[in-house]
Design an enzyme around this catalytic site. Structure first.
Site, short mmCIF file in Angstrom:
data_model
loop_
_atom_site.label_atom_id
_atom_site.label_comp_id
_atom_site.label_asym_id
_atom_site.label_seq_id
_atom_site.Cartn_x
_atom_site.Cartn_y
_atom_site.Cartn_z
N LYS A 105 0.83 -1.20 0.00
CA LYS A 105 0.00 0.00 0.00
C LYS A 105 0.87 1.26 0.00
O LYS A 105 0.63 2.21 -0.76
CB LYS A 105 -0.93 -0.02 1.21
CG LYS A 105 -2.02 1.03 1.18
CD LYS A 105 -3.04 0.79 2.28
CE LYS A 105 -3.78 -0.51 2.05
NZ LYS A 105 -4.81 -0.77 3.07
N ARG A 117 -4.21 2.33 8.42
CA ARG A 117 -4.43 1.09 7.67
C ARG A 117 -3.14 0.27 7.60
O ARG A 117 -2.05 0.81 7.54
CB ARG A 117 -4.87 1.41 6.22
CG ARG A 117 -6.13 2.22 6.09
CD ARG A 117 -6.31 2.63 4.63
NE ARG A 117 -7.42 3.54 4.42
CZ ARG A 117 -8.64 3.17 4.02
NH1 ARG A 117 -8.88 1.90 3.77
NH2 ARG A 117 -9.59 4.05 3.85
N GLY A 139 -8.20 -7.94 3.86
CA GLY A 139 -9.09 -8.10 5.00
C GLY A 139 -8.50 -8.79 6.20
O GLY A 139 -9.17 -8.94 7.22
N MET A 184 -5.79 -7.91 8.10
CA MET A 184 -5.29 -7.04 9.16
C MET A 184 -6.23 -5.85 9.32
O MET A 184 -7.20 -5.71 8.60
CB MET A 184 -3.85 -6.63 8.87
CG MET A 184 -2.88 -7.82 8.96
SD MET A 184 -1.21 -7.42 8.47
CE MET A 184 -1.38 -7.14 6.71
N HIS A 213 -15.20 -9.34 0.64
CA HIS A 213 -14.14 -10.21 1.17
C HIS A 213 -14.20 -11.60 0.55
O HIS A 213 -13.20 -12.16 0.12
CB HIS A 213 -14.27 -10.29 2.69
CG HIS A 213 -13.32 -11.24 3.33
ND1 HIS A 213 -13.67 -12.54 3.64
CD2 HIS A 213 -12.03 -11.11 3.68
CE1 HIS A 213 -12.63 -13.15 4.18
NE2 HIS A 213 -11.62 -12.31 4.23
N SER A 244 19.78 -38.21 -11.86
CA SER A 244 18.45 -37.67 -11.58
C SER A 244 18.29 -37.71 -10.06
O SER A 244 18.35 -38.78 -9.45
CB SER A 244 17.36 -38.50 -12.26
OG SER A 244 16.11 -37.90 -12.07
N CYS A 283 13.69 -35.60 -10.17
CA CYS A 283 12.45 -36.30 -10.49
C CYS A 283 11.60 -36.55 -9.25
O CYS A 283 10.64 -37.31 -9.28
CB CYS A 283 12.74 -37.63 -11.20
SG CYS A 283 13.69 -38.80 -10.21
N TYR A 318 16.92 -30.24 -16.34
CA TYR A 318 15.47 -30.34 -16.39
C TYR A 318 14.92 -30.78 -15.04
O TYR A 318 15.65 -31.27 -14.18
CB TYR A 318 15.01 -31.29 -17.51
CG TYR A 318 15.34 -32.76 -17.30
CD1 TYR A 318 14.48 -33.57 -16.55
CD2 TYR A 318 16.46 -33.33 -17.88
CE1 TYR A 318 14.77 -34.92 -16.37
CE2 TYR A 318 16.74 -34.67 -17.71
CZ TYR A 318 15.89 -35.47 -16.95
OH TYR A 318 16.17 -36.80 -16.77
#
Length: 928
Positions: free
Chosen positions: A50, A119, A128, A130, A482, A799, A866, A886
């Site tokens: 914020k 706030r 919503g 806090m 909310h 792997s 994996c 990968y």
């Protein structure tokens, strides 16, 4: 006023504070709006989302009510000491003095008072969760001054009753319901259906009733405005550790934040009459992603009325008619913010007597479908690049897109259309089917069931039940309430503001007002968050495919250079085909044991285990399965793990052994069968006769499996000579180089034998799964193993089986860890469940070391993962940093991994680490 700095080395502050420090100092009080000069490159971790948004809006010339941010390190101090530094309050007084000069009003003045809001605002949005307090500075005298200065006594006492309610609830812990009870009684007394029907005298009476609530609790509302602001700031910082905020962070896996910032801001008023209002809007539809403003507002209201669902608001489009000039400026602001942040925006605003003020902006919560469409559209519109668009989509968004929906043919069917019983607002798209549940606590207790949580309207206290449910249904509140905001962020279907529903939670029933139909707890219903429809029965669902914008986004992900590729864990032809459809580049793990558990195959498996006969039949089964897999993969690599689990897993439980089973398995004596089964018992089978140990003790097993693999590949070529199947044979549970060498040479000799017999130049590779710490520590020896005939490296790939590597390194059984890992997470011993996200400091270091040691002697060694971590976004970022080639995961996690892999590479490059993986590994050699 300039930014107030504090020592970043202050005892107790998180080390991350120092990373954000400048010359050892960190911001403590940061002004914004009005006469303040916006700071350059504001830090989200210090200012919170914020506070950052308010700075950015000021930097592009958007009017925000002036105020100041008390930064997140102060929240840490408050959590540790239950107070704030004494010297801070003098700086707060100076900051308020600037606001007084900017606004021409004075805080606490009895004739023209300045009022403030307080706030929360963490670095990651927690809607919503806090606390907020509005209208700070009103008391018995200043409320009269406000009434006189504005000529609007109703407005003044409406603002005062709100402060009394919020202050009592947030600061003193008086339940909001105690005030609501007085409010409802007053409306009943004067036959008022809405708040707007209460006049100034009524609201003055309500304020006195609220004072009585304080008196009954033995508490007192402070008349000193500065005492009010001090207590509100403390309460907002304290709300960081409220039970609902902790639960929300836990459910959303929000970690590594410094706390919340607290924003103190000049009040502007949407409840000053018909030329005033307040609202919340999204620059694009957060449910569908459509490039169309989506929002709501209320005339003559304050912001909490909209987001809390207290009144059902008007669509934002009607604001153009009622407040045309403010609406025109609002549209300009929203467009400017979207282009500035290069993302869809969620904004809050207030119009005070015709003048527009922007209160907040942030990247808007959105569904997975919307996130993907927005990302693709922003690129098409030239607002952001492909790389920026990829970073705007969260891996969880991709998970949501793979969630079920109602098929179109079902939507058009009488089964669906004839059973629609109510229609509300589209809170969160998608399909949910479940039993009606009216209580949050019950939903949490029954989280293993498919439930639809039904509430009049949800509050932050309902967050646990919302998470546990398949979908959410409310009778009140709009699409920015909310319930809707939280549901969209989680990808949960939600229908809100369904006014035709009467919810009687006490008696666990829901009544359709228009028809009188009553539905009770545990009755099955379906909800369609995309249309707002509620259906009285269970409707079948389907999973979507990877095409359209979804396919476009993932294709961009695949194009990011130097990123981990994504393979899949698949054990059958259909699983393999689905993985290819979802974008897998091959198979990183085929578990051969899964081919043996079929009911028709088990007798043959057991006959071989118990008598050593019938292995040829097992070879036929596996050969057939491998053909299906190779066919589905179309020449992509298929990594096959040789049999891993202990053989006793295939034997029947003693309680099921009977004469017919004994006869089927070649036994004349049931008792002897039981004796043979009991002989196979192991005290700790996870560390027993399994993996490569099976192949060493019973080499015919390894031979049979390799023959099945290689013959299946040859069979594919027989059918299609242009086919090019690519098996990669993986030896499991290796602990040292001798185990690997024994099995690798057996695999090679068998594979070469089949090649010769079938007269085919079959390609294949041999590698190993690194899942035993001993193997990880001896990686360079395993990787350096040479073929005695050719002198080539025998081991072509590692792997990392991170499931077992985690168990053995941490000494924790993943089957039993659920008993204590939640407690460890709560106490901060584990930041995350190590079986879901890689333990970077322990298991991860071992993996990093093993990878570097292996490539130090065998530079062409392929490296991959994996285990379960291969589909986890946070783990993939770690694997990218290690330099793996990968990751492999289950088919439905492949799209998530594709995005996460691209994002990891982009973040690495953004941090300046642009070198190739091989170079990163090479630079690590010095640590060996």
């Amino acid at each position: 006023m300039t930014t107030v700095m504090m020592d970043a080395n202050r005892p107790g502050l998180d080390p991350m504070v120092m990373e954000c420090a400048k010359d050892g100092l960190i911001e403590a009080v940061v002004p914004f709006g009005g006469s303040a000069v916006p700071i350059q490159n504001p830090n989200r971790h210090i200012l919170g989302g914020k506070g950052l948004g308010l700075q950015e809006m000021g930097s592009i010339g958007i009017a925000v009510p002036p105020g100041f941010t008390l930064t997140t390190p102060l929240c840490q101090i408050y959590q540790q000491t239950n107070d704030l530094p004494t010297e801070l309050w003098e700086e707060v007084k100076k900051a308020i003095a600037r606001l007084e000069n900017d606004m021409g009003k004075k805080f606490g003045d009895a004739t023209n008072p300045l009022l403030l809001s307080c706030r929360s605002g963490a670095a990651k949005s927690m809607p919503g969760m806090m606390d907020t307090v509005l209208n700070i500075g009103l008391n018995d005298e200043t409320v009269k001054g406000l009434a006189s200065a504005t000529g609007n006594p109703r407005f003044a006492y409406d603002s005062f009753r709100r402060l009394l309610d919020m202050f009592g609830d947030v600061v003193l812990g008086i339940p909001h319901e105690d005030f609501e009870e007085k409010h409802a009684a007053l409306k009943k007394k004067y036959d008022a259906q809405t708040d707007l029907e209460l006049n100034a005298d009524h609201l003055m009476e309500l304020c006195q009733a609220y004072y009585k609530v304080y008196e009954d609790k033995g508490l007192e509302f402070p008349q000193d405005p500065f005492e009010q602001i001090q207590k509100c700031v403390r309460a907002v910082f304290g709300s960081w550790n409220s039970s609902r905020a902790i639960k929300y962070r836990k459910l959303n896996n929000i970690t590594s934040l410094l706390g919340t910032a607290t924003n103190v801001q000049t009040m502007v008023f949407g409840n000053l009459g018909e030329t005033s209002g307040t609202g919340v809007a999204f620059s694009r539809d957060p449910g569908t992603g459509e490039a169309k403003l989506k929002g709501e507002y209320l005339i003559n209201a304050q912001g909490e009325d909209v987001v809390a669902g207290i009144r059902t608001p008007e669509p934002i489009s009607t604001m153009e008619k009622n407040l045309p000039e403010a609406y025109k400026e609002f549209i300009q602001n929203v467009n400017a913010l979207e282009r500035h942040f290069k993302d869809m925006q969620d904004v809050e605003f207030t119009v005070q007597e015709g003048k527009l003020w922007m209160l907040q902006c942030r990247s808007g919560k959105r569904t997975g479908h919307a996130a993907i469409k927005i990302a693709v559209d922003l690129v098409k519109e030239g607002i952001c690049s492909r790389e920026e668009a990829l970073l705007n989509v969260e891996p969880d968004h991709v998970k949501q897109v793979l969630h079920p929906t109602f098929p179109q043919k079902v939507l058009d069917s009488p089964q669906y259309k004839d059973n629609i019983i109510a229609v509300g607002l589209q809170g969160g798209p998608g399909a949910a089917v479940g039993k009606l549940c009216f209580h949050t606590e019950e939903a949490e207790e029954r989280s293993s069931e498919d439930l639809i949580l039904v509430r009049e309207n949800t509050s932050p206290e309902d967050v646990g039940g919302m998470w546990a449910s398949k979908g959410i249904l409310t009778s009140r509140g709009g699409v920015t309430s909310h319930a809707a905001v939280v549901a969209r962020s989680w990808g949960k279907p939600c229908v809100c503001g369904c006014s035709d529903l009467e919810i009687d939670a006490q008696n666990n029933i829901m009544t359709i007002k228009s028809t009188g139909e009553v539905l009770k707890a545990n009755e099955l219903i379906s909800i369609n968050g995309s249309t707002g429809e509620v259906i009285r029965c269970a409707i079948p669902t389907e999973s979507p495919t990877v095409d359209g914008d979804f396919g476009t986004l993932l294709s961009w992900a695949d194009e990011i250079e130097d990123s981990c590729k994504v393979m899949t864990n698949a054990d059958s032809g259909p699983d393999s085909a689905k993985a290819v459809e979802l974008g897998a580049k091959g198979i990183g793990l085929t578990r051969t044991e899964h081919m043996f558990f079929d009911h028709a195959r088990l007798p043959h498996v057991r006959a071989w285990i118990l008598h050593g006969v019938g292995i040829e039949k097992l070879c036929e089964f596996q050969r057939s399965d491998f053909r299906d897999i190779f066919r589905a993969m179309g020449g992509k690599p298929v990594t096959v793990r040789l049999l891993d689990p202990p053989l006793h897993e295939f034997t029947p439980p003693l309680t099921s052994v009977c004469e017919s089973m004994a006869k089927e398995l070649g036994y004349d004596d049931v008792h002897q069968l039981k004796i043979d089964i009991e002989k196979m018992h192991e005290e700790n089978p996870m560390l027993g006769l399994r993996g490569c140990r099976l192949g060493i003790c019973r080499p015919e097993l390894t031979t049979m499996q390799v023959e099945a693999i290689m013959n299946a590949a040859a069979d594919i070529i027989d059918v299609d000579p242009s086919a090019n199947p690519f098996p990669r044979i993986m030896i499991p549970l290796v602990g040292n180089v001798r185990e690997f060498e024994h099995q690798a040479l057996l695999v090679k000799s068998t594979a070469e034998k089949v090649k010769k017999e079938r007269n085919k130049n079959l390609r294949y590779e041999i590698g190993t799964m690194i899942e035993v710490p001993s193997a990880a520590l001896q990686s360079e020896k395993i990787a350096a193993t040479k073929d005695p005939e050719t002198g080539d490296f025998l081991c072509k790939f590692f792997s990392f089986g991170t499931n077992d590597l985690t168990q053995m390194t941490l000494g924790i059984s993943r089957d039993d860890a659920g008993e204590f890992i939640p407690k460890y997470n709560e106490l901060g011993i584990f930041k995350k469940d190590p079986f879901k996200t890689i333990d970077a400091d322990g298991v991860g270091w071992l993996l990093r070391l093993s990878a570097a040691k292996g490539r130090s002697v065998n530079p062409s060694l392929s490296l991959s993962v994996c285990g379960e971590h291969g589909g986890d976004a946070a783990s993939i970022e770690f694997f990218d940093d290690v330099g793996l080639d990968y990751v492999s995961c289950s088919p439905f996690r492949v799209p998530v991994a594709r995005l996460a892999s691209a994002q990891a590479a982009l973040k690495r490059k953004a941090s300046g680490r642009t070198e190739l993986k091989q170079h990163r590994v090479a630079s690590f050699k010095g640590a060996i």
